[in-house]
Design a protein around this motif. Structure first.
Motif: not given
Length: 329
Positions: A122, A124, A139, A142, A144-149, A151
């Motif tokens: 991931t 940022t 995108y 993810n 890491d459960h961060r669909p907003d980031c 990768q």
């Protein structure tokens, strides 16, 4: 202090020599990239630090790093960044292949079974000006459960013998795992010089295209059948009206509960619709886990029904709609 042991393995694997072979030294650079990169490898393993802190780490361990021929001030973040750029431009695929071959030769690794898995790395930030020759930060799914980031996808092959990393590959961040297996298996076949090794991966391998490709080229695979496949549903229905004779497979200590042993049993059922063997596996640990979850759900439902009953009995409710309205309060 693990540095002496790390240096031993760096020397055994010939990492310094490989850096010298594949990473070119810039014409006006006062420092050999192999010197800087070897120290970076040691730092990552011993005490991974941000680039700007490697210089201080090197100063603390200068006695152990003296054979690289530099004083600590040369391991500053500017020099490290420049040498990492040199590594990026190098033939890293050949570098990794030769390093893996060294590991197999030095430690006589068994390559009969190769495990593959992938994860997401991931990031940022925007990363608007990405290098056109690099994998793309995008995108995707993810882990890491961060669909907003954004990768990238990192795939790794390891040997069953000692869990030694054999090769890796980076993919664009929106690359799905199921599309990585055919090119990965092809690369392993070329590297190992044979196709009959056992390729082991999770359920993303279990597509007709992937399995047929490996089978048609003389390969062997072990994977997991996804829960939504018709074969799984049919087996569950079969169990409702039939008993089967599980065969003892093996047992192993429970890594999470030292006093317990996990017992595994197997049953070979009907082959898949494509003709591949399916072996069902029963785990005593999974059986206990499933029972605990069922018991908790039943207890929760029982508590909710008890609370609901006390509310409903306070009224003379005779219609379905009135019961529904009261239950939602």
């Amino acid at each position: 202090d693990v540095l002496p042991m790390v240096k031993y393995y760096i020397d055994q694997l010939g990492i310094y020599g490989l850096f010298s072979k594949y990473v070119k030294k810039p014409e006006q650079s006062p420092v050999d990239p192999a010197q800087i990169l070897s120290v970076v490898v040691a730092n990552i393993i011993c005490a991974s630090q941000p680039l700007y802190k490697v210089e201080q780490w090197a100063a603390d361990y200068m006695d152990g790093l003296s054979e690289y021929g530099l004083n600590a001030s040369m391991y500053n973040d500017d020099q490290i960044a420049k040498k990492l750029d040199c590594l990026f431009k190098a033939d890293r695929n050949s570098f990794m292949c030769e390093l893996s071959a060294n590991a197999i030769g030095v430690y006589l690794l068994e390559t009969r079974q190769i495990h593959n898995d992938s994860t997401s790395v991931t990031f940022t930030g925007e990363y608007e000006n990405q290098h056109p020759g690099a994998v793309k930060l995008k995108y995707g799914f993810n882990k890491d459960h961060r669909p907003d980031c954004k990768q990238i996808v990192f795939g790794l092959n390891i040997t069953a013998d000692g869990n030694v990393p054999l090769s890796f590959e980076l993919f664009d961040g929106n690359r799905t795992d199921d599309t990585t297996h055919v090119p990965n298996w092809n690369a392993l076949r070329e590297f190992l010089g044979e196709s009959d090794f056992i390729y082991i991966a999770d359920c993303k391998l279990c597509s007709q295209k992937n399995l047929d490709h490996i089978h048609e080229h003389g390969g062997i695979f072990i994977t997991i059948v996804p829960k939504n496949r018709s074969e799984v549903k049919q087996f569950h229905e079969f169990l409702k009206t039939n008993s089967i004779e599980w065969q003892y497979a093996y047992e192993t200590p429970n890594s999470r509960k030292k006093a317990e042993t996990i017992l595994y049993k197997t049953y070979e059922g009907e082959p898949s619709k494509n003709g591949y063997r399916i072996i069902w596996v029963h785990s005593s640990a999974k059986e206990k886990q499933d029972k605990s979850r069922r018991d908790n759900r039943i207890a929760k439902a029982d508590l909710q029904l008890t609370e609901l009953s006390s509310r409903l009995n306070q009224y003379n409710l005779k219609t379905k709609n009135r019961l529904k309205r009261q239950s939602r309060r």
